[in-house]
Design a protein around this motif. Structure first.
Motif, PDB file in Angstrom:
ATOM      1  N   ALA A 172       0.830  -1.207   0.000  1.00 20.81           N
ATOM      2  CA  ALA A 172       0.000   0.000   0.000  1.00 20.81           C
ATOM      3  C   ALA A 172       0.863   1.255   0.000  1.00 20.81           C
ATOM      4  N   ASN A 173       1.919   1.252   0.817  1.00 26.50           N
ATOM      5  CA  ASN A 173       2.792   2.424   0.905  1.00 26.50           C
ATOM      6  C   ASN A 173       3.460   2.742  -0.425  1.00 26.50           C
ATOM      7  N   ALA A 174       3.821   1.704  -1.167  1.00 26.86           N
ATOM      8  CA  ALA A 174       4.484   1.924  -2.450  1.00 26.86           C
ATOM      9  C   ALA A 174       3.589   2.691  -3.416  1.00 26.86           C
ATOM     10  N   ILE A 175       2.291   2.582  -3.220  1.00 24.13           N
ATOM     11  CA  ILE A 175       1.341   3.300  -4.075  1.00 24.13           C
ATOM     12  C   ILE A 175       1.021   4.676  -3.518  1.00 24.13           C
ATOM     13  N   VAL A 176       0.582   4.724  -2.266  1.00 28.67           N
ATOM     14  CA  VAL A 176       0.042   5.977  -1.744  1.00 28.67           C
ATOM     15  C   VAL A 176       1.119   7.020  -1.441  1.00 28.67           C
ATOM     16  N   GLN A 177       2.352   6.577  -1.149  1.00 28.38           N
ATOM     17  CA  GLN A 177       3.400   7.556  -0.863  1.00 28.38           C
ATOM     18  C   GLN A 177       3.828   8.329  -2.099  1.00 28.38           C
ATOM     19  N   ASN A 178       3.502   7.782  -3.272  1.00 26.15           N
ATOM     20  CA  ASN A 178       3.813   8.473  -4.523  1.00 26.15           C
ATOM     21  C   ASN A 178       2.541   8.826  -5.292  1.00 26.15           C
ATOM     22  N   ALA A 179       1.441   8.944  -4.565  1.00 26.85           N
ATOM     23  CA  ALA A 179       0.172   9.252  -5.214  1.00 26.85           C
ATOM     24  C   ALA A 179       0.175  10.692  -5.723  1.00 26.85           C
ATOM     25  N   VAL A 204      -0.379  14.595  -6.128  1.00 26.19           N
ATOM     26  CA  VAL A 204      -0.211  15.553  -5.043  1.00 26.19           C
ATOM     27  C   VAL A 204      -1.523  15.987  -4.401  1.00 26.19           C
ATOM     28  N   ASN A 205      -2.632  15.925  -5.146  1.00 26.35           N
ATOM     29  CA  ASN A 205      -3.898  16.368  -4.563  1.00 26.35           C
ATOM     30  C   ASN A 205      -4.676  15.222  -3.919  1.00 26.35           C
ATOM     31  N   PHE A 206      -3.971  14.151  -3.629  1.00 24.16           N
ATOM     32  CA  PHE A 206      -4.556  13.006  -2.949  1.00 24.16           C
ATOM     33  C   PHE A 206      -4.218  13.090  -1.469  1.00 24.16           C
ATOM     34  N   VAL A 207      -5.207  13.163  -0.589  1.00 22.96           N
ATOM     35  CA  VAL A 207      -4.969  13.186   0.852  1.00 22.96           C
ATOM     36  C   VAL A 207      -5.047  11.748   1.366  1.00 22.96           C
ATOM     37  N   VAL A 208      -3.931  11.236   1.908  1.00 18.88           N
ATOM     38  CA  VAL A 208      -3.841   9.840   2.321  1.00 18.88           C
ATOM     39  C   VAL A 208      -3.893   9.737   3.838  1.00 18.88           C
ATOM     40  N   THR A 209      -4.784   8.908   4.365  1.00 18.39           N
ATOM     41  CA  THR A 209      -4.847   8.640   5.798  1.00 18.39           C
ATOM     42  C   THR A 209      -4.970   7.133   6.006  1.00 18.39           C
ATOM     43  N   TYR A 210      -4.624   6.688   7.203  1.00 19.49           N
ATOM     44  CA  TYR A 210      -4.625   5.263   7.516  1.00 19.49           C
ATOM     45  C   TYR A 210      -5.645   4.951   8.600  1.00 19.49           C
ATOM     46  N   ARG A 226       8.814   1.603 -15.947  1.00 12.98           N
ATOM     47  CA  ARG A 226       8.222   2.235 -14.781  1.00 12.98           C
ATOM     48  C   ARG A 226       7.649   3.624 -15.072  1.00 12.98           C
ATOM     49  N   GLU A 227       8.308   4.382 -15.948  1.00 18.85           N
ATOM     50  CA  GLU A 227       7.821   5.738 -16.232  1.00 18.85           C
ATOM     51  C   GLU A 227       6.445   5.698 -16.880  1.00 18.85           C
ATOM     52  N   ARG A 228       6.290   4.809 -17.864  1.00 20.20           N
ATOM     53  CA  ARG A 228       4.990   4.696 -18.541  1.00 20.20           C
ATOM     54  C   ARG A 228       3.934   4.160 -17.577  1.00 20.20           C
ATOM     55  N   ALA A 229       4.294   3.140 -16.782  1.00 25.55           N
ATOM     56  CA  ALA A 229       3.349   2.555 -15.835  1.00 25.55           C
ATOM     57  C   ALA A 229       2.929   3.568 -14.780  1.00 25.55           C
ATOM     58  N   ARG A 230       3.876   4.421 -14.346  1.00 29.77           N
ATOM     59  CA  ARG A 230       3.554   5.422 -13.326  1.00 29.77           C
ATOM     60  C   ARG A 230       2.533   6.428 -13.858  1.00 29.77           C
ATOM     61  N   LYS A 231       2.692   6.820 -15.124  1.00 26.45           N
ATOM     62  CA  LYS A 231       1.749   7.755 -15.722  1.00 26.45           C
ATOM     63  C   LYS A 231       0.360   7.141 -15.806  1.00 26.45           C
ATOM     64  N   GLU A 232       0.296   5.871 -16.234  1.00 25.24           N
ATOM     65  CA  GLU A 232      -0.993   5.185 -16.336  1.00 25.24           C
ATOM     66  C   GLU A 232      -1.650   5.078 -14.969  1.00 25.24           C
ATOM     67  N   LEU A 233      -0.846   4.774 -13.949  1.00 24.46           N
ATOM     68  CA  LEU A 233      -1.388   4.638 -12.608  1.00 24.46           C
ATOM     69  C   LEU A 233      -1.886   5.978 -12.074  1.00 24.46           C
ATOM     70  N   ASP A 234      -1.113   7.027 -12.270  1.00 24.34           N
ATOM     71  CA  ASP A 234      -1.525   8.353 -11.803  1.00 24.34           C
ATOM     72  C   ASP A 234      -2.831   8.791 -12.460  1.00 24.34           C
ATOM     73  N   LEU A 235      -2.943   8.530 -13.762  1.00 24.79           N
ATOM     74  CA  LEU A 235      -4.172   8.890 -14.468  1.00 24.79           C
ATOM     75  C   LEU A 235      -5.368   8.112 -13.918  1.00 24.79           C
ATOM     76  N   ALA A 236      -5.151   6.816 -13.647  1.00 25.01           N
ATOM     77  CA  ALA A 236      -6.236   6.001 -13.107  1.00 25.01           C
ATOM     78  C   ALA A 236      -6.652   6.490 -11.720  1.00 25.01           C
ATOM     79  N   LEU A 237      -5.670   6.836 -10.869  1.00 23.43           N
ATOM     80  CA  LEU A 237      -5.967   7.346  -9.533  1.00 23.43           C
ATOM     81  C   LEU A 237      -6.717   8.674  -9.592  1.00 23.43           C
ATOM     82  N   LEU A 238      -6.284   9.528 -10.492  1.00 22.56           N
ATOM     83  CA  LEU A 238      -6.931  10.838 -10.626  1.00 22.56           C
ATOM     84  C   LEU A 238      -8.352  10.708 -11.159  1.00 22.56           C
ATOM     85  N   ARG A 239      -8.566   9.779 -12.072  1.00 21.51           N
ATOM     86  CA  ARG A 239      -9.923   9.523 -12.571  1.00 21.51           C
ATOM     87  C   ARG A 239     -10.833   9.079 -11.432  1.00 21.51           C
TER      88      ARG A 239
END
Length: 419
Positions: free
Chosen positions: A94-101, A103-109, A400-413
């Protein structure tokens, strides 16, 4: 609309219980339960679960689980994304994802265990309705029945918490255990977006994905989950490690690590420990239980060189050993990635042979037929470019660069859909 919302908790809980029954009703888990449960504890549990047909007994059992379970964690105030990760492996993924989410994502546990008056009232109300009107669990074996009662308890608690706090979305890194399954189901019943991040290799027995966004290790995992029934967005991001290294090859095997499965075979574990103890070069043997198994006791320490290490980061554990012997577990990949020579044995757990296909893929060497008393470097196979290619395919290092962009877009959506 009101009628549909009223039905939502029941349908979501029903689906959660079907997931629990399908996963935990497998033969190896039933065998594990029979081995682990004995004497008075088995008699009392069977008696209590058979009485669970009476709704007032069911209420008492479920409410007791809520009141005393450490896995029920109070949800934090505020919005954003709430992460529920009850084990170290879950937290790492989980940390590997949310720590690099984004910037406008507020993460709490979900953190401190606690009980609010409001959530307690809502839990009791829901439990009464579940116990009296729903959840026909009488047909199951005692072991599966207990897993279902744990799921009902977790669902009631998390559902009541989510009536008080509604985040944009929730994230879990486990899709088959009672707590996380109930957490995700409670979120769905409240129309909250759900995210799943894969924390270990999977096999064909894992349930279908029922998440708005699933973050997976590799194409193989995506294929396996898709066969079970694909739902929602899927992003292949890799197993969140670095480039696959060639494990170090120590001159001597002085420090041994024996990892245990949750569904362990006690007699064979003792046998394997005695084999290691028979080695002249073995100076220390560290036994690491499964993070969800709290039943390992000091009775397993049949030699002064043996010690039990529970919890903590696997990377730290890797620095303490020269060689690791693992059952059918995904931690093998993490140990290899930490530079530890690692081999697979089939007989210390009750799982099927090579459940994650790592032996078949050429990543792990199967030494089940060998005595650990005479294990040598040659028995681990050759760590060469061919081995690295096999391991790389299992780690599936997507650019990783391409995958990170895809992941960020999915999270933002997902975040935008919750506004």
């Amino acid at each position: 609309m009101c009628e549909e919302m009223e039905k939502s908790p029941w349908s979501e809980l029903g689906e959660a219980l079907r997931v629990i029954e399908a996963f935990w009703g497998r033969l190896e888990y039933e065998k594990y339960h029979e081995v682990r449960s004995s004497g008075l504890s088995k008699i009392l549990m069977r008696f209590a679960l058979r009485l669970s047909g009476f709704w007032f007994i069911r209420v008492l059992v479920v409410f007791s689980i809520i009141a005393f379970s450490k896995s029920m964690e109070r949800l934090p105030e505020g919005h954003g994304i709430i992460v529920y990760a009850p084990t170290q492996n879950n937290k790492r993924a989980a940390n590997a994802i949310v720590q690099n989410a984004p910037v406008n994502f507020v993460v709490t546990y979900a953190a401190t265990f606690g009980y609010r008056c409001k959530s307690a009232f809502l839990s009791v109300w829901l439990i009464l309705r579940l116990a009296y009107f729903q959840c026909d669990i009488e047909a199951d074996t005692p072991f599966v029945r207990l897993q279902k009662l744990r799921t009902i308890a977790a669902f009631a608690y998390f559902w009541s918490e989510m009536q008080l706090h509604t985040p944009h979305c929730v994230l879990i890194a486990n899709d088959h255990s009672p707590g996380p399954v109930a957490f995700a189901s409670a979120a769905r019943s409240a129309q909250i977006a759900t995210i799943y991040v894969q924390h270990a290799p999977i096999n064909k027995h894992y349930p279908r994905l029922r998440f708005d966004l699933s973050i997976l290790w590799n194409g193989s995992s995506k294929t396996t989950y898709s066969k079970a029934g694909e739902l929602g967005d899927m992003v292949v991001y890799g197993p969140l490690f670095g480039e696959v290294p060639l494990p170090k090859q120590p001159k001597e095997f002085k420090r041994w690590g024996l990892l245990l499965s949750r569904v362990r075979h006690r007699q064979n574990i003792d046998k394997r420990l005695r084999e290691i103890c028979a080695r002249i070069d073995a100076e220390e043997i560290i036994v690491r239980p499964h993070p969800a198994d709290f039943s390992t006791t000091q009775s397993i320490c049949i030699d002064p060189r043996i010690r039990i290490v529970s919890g903590g980061e696997l990377t730290e554990f890797a620095t303490q050993i020269d060689v690791a012997i693992v059952p059918g577990s995904g931690v093998a990949l993490e140990l290899i990635n930490s530079g530890v020579m690692t081999a697979y044995i089939d007989d210390t757990d009750l799982l099927e042979h090579d459940p994650h296909g790592l032996v078949a893929a050429g990543v792990l060497k199967d030494v089940t037929a060998l005595s650990l008393a005479a294990l040598s470097h040659a028995d681990f196979g050759s760590y060469d470019p061919d081995w690295r290619e096999s391991a790389q395919q299992n780690f599936d290092q997507t650019p990783r660069e391409r995958a990170r962009k895809e992941l960020d877009l999915a999270l933002l959506r997902l975040l935008k859909s919750g506004d």
